[in-house]
Design a protein around this motif. Sequence first.
Motif, short mmCIF file in Angstrom:
data_model
loop_
_atom_site.label_atom_id
_atom_site.label_comp_id
_atom_site.label_asym_id
_atom_site.label_seq_id
_atom_site.Cartn_x
_atom_site.Cartn_y
_atom_site.Cartn_z
N ALA A 70 33.47 4.43 11.73
CA ALA A 70 33.63 4.42 10.28
C ALA A 70 33.97 5.82 9.78
O ALA A 70 33.71 6.83 10.44
CB ALA A 70 32.34 3.94 9.62
N SER A 71 34.56 5.88 8.59
CA SER A 71 34.83 7.13 7.89
C SER A 71 34.13 7.13 6.55
O SER A 71 33.89 6.06 5.96
CB SER A 71 36.34 7.32 7.67
OG SER A 71 37.02 7.55 8.88
N SER A 83 43.31 3.76 -3.87
CA SER A 83 42.13 2.91 -3.73
C SER A 83 42.04 2.32 -2.33
O SER A 83 40.97 1.92 -1.88
CB SER A 83 42.14 1.79 -4.77
OG SER A 83 43.21 0.88 -4.53
N ALA A 84 43.18 2.27 -1.65
CA ALA A 84 43.17 1.76 -0.27
C ALA A 84 42.36 2.67 0.64
O ALA A 84 41.94 2.25 1.73
CB ALA A 84 44.60 1.64 0.23
N PHE A 85 42.16 3.92 0.25
CA PHE A 85 41.44 4.87 1.08
C PHE A 85 40.05 5.18 0.53
O PHE A 85 39.32 6.00 1.09
CB PHE A 85 42.25 6.17 1.21
CG PHE A 85 43.65 5.92 1.72
CD1 PHE A 85 43.87 5.68 3.07
CD2 PHE A 85 44.73 5.90 0.86
CE1 PHE A 85 45.15 5.44 3.54
CE2 PHE A 85 46.02 5.67 1.33
CZ PHE A 85 46.22 5.43 2.68
N ALA A 86 39.67 4.52 -0.57
CA ALA A 86 38.34 4.73 -1.14
C ALA A 86 37.30 3.96 -0.32
O ALA A 86 37.63 3.00 0.38
CB ALA A 86 38.31 4.28 -2.59
N ILE A 87 36.05 4.38 -0.41
CA ILE A 87 34.97 3.71 0.30
C ILE A 87 34.56 2.47 -0.50
O ILE A 87 34.24 2.57 -1.69
CB ILE A 87 33.76 4.63 0.49
CG1 ILE A 87 34.18 5.94 1.18
CG2 ILE A 87 32.66 3.93 1.28
CD1 ILE A 87 34.76 5.77 2.54
N ALA A 88 34.56 1.33 0.14
CA ALA A 88 34.17 0.09 -0.53
C ALA A 88 32.67 0.09 -0.80
O ALA A 88 31.91 0.83 -0.15
CB ALA A 88 34.55 -1.11 0.34
#
Length: 393
Positions: A132-133, A178-183
């Motif tokens: 995970a990142s 938003s594709a790289f934001a943490i859900a």
Amino acid sequence: MRNHIAFLAGPASGHINPTLPLVEELLARGHQVSYATGEAFVPAVSAAGARPLPLPWVLPRPVVSKGGQTTEDLARTLLGFIEQSRTVLPVLEQALTANRPDVLCYDMMTTFGALIATKLGLAQATTVPNFASSETFSLQALLAPRDFDPGHPVFRQYIAARRELTIDFGLAPEQFDSAFAIAPLNLVFLPREFQLAGDTFDDRFHFIGPSLGRRAHSTDWRPPADGSPVLFVSLGTAFNDRPDFFTLCANAFAGTAWQVAMAIGETDPARLGAIPPNFEVRPYFPQPTVLAHAAAFLTHAGMNSTMEAAHYQVPLVAFPQTPEQALNARRAQELGFCRLLDAGQLDSDLLRQTVAEVAADQGVRASLAAMAKHLHAAGGAAAGADALEAYLR
């Protein structure tokens, strides 16, 4: 409370297989589950019980130069994903609009998962089948090409293409970020103890470990009746056209006490020459079934394979094919249950010796037993379903 939970993952075994036991668990709890992926994996998600949402999606093969991936290689690979997204997104939007889910669980590598969730106003969660990142630990930074240059003309072409895609999809250009934001919820299919910088991740991340589900019960392979020790050889499903490596294995283990189950994937068997009598060669084996009986695993060290080997406490000898696989192998070696081969120094004698040493090493066995305890404690599919239900409440 019954919910409709939609999954989205690229058509690749390493990203889909870890999610299927979670699908089975959610269905057993009475939830409705749909699964959007490439048409090639419709049988797999259907077998798990999910309602398939077939997409015109075939993952482009990553571009990697002989000396390792360059900035241009990475950019051309990413451009391929953008081109695929233009085909996939309209079909996906129509499917999710027609039967709106309560949450979209998208694979963390599927960047347009966040785009579609943002456009449709869906609750978001990610499934993470690899390291995970977070804001404090970046897997991408570790795997970036050594020469990475964000100003490279082809990389700039990728940035422009993704901006254009976002606008054409009806979103503001900055919303691609938003594709790289943490859900809000991230289900990671490894234990925290294996995760790099694991103690830095907050409660948005649930390290649930691997589960096997119905894949653990295949009857398509049986161990040798005479009790010979089993060596499983596999380079996974993505980068396995390596006749040189498989021929090396045949030379190394021909005539030994090992019974070798060797999965050669796309490699033409005719390119391997004579197959030794103590070898069984197939394109693919039911991996969990073989690992349940294996004494050693000669592997590419994909994360799914690494976790399944740890589950069955099978010592690893790693021959990675990508930087991500090499990172997995180094972590497993650091934790004591893997030996990472040096491709530049490898010959049949060294390969045979390394496998024998690792299989007999009691320290490796002890490390595997410790990791297996962490895997069990992580909770697997049941813990993932618990986390999703709590999130939906």
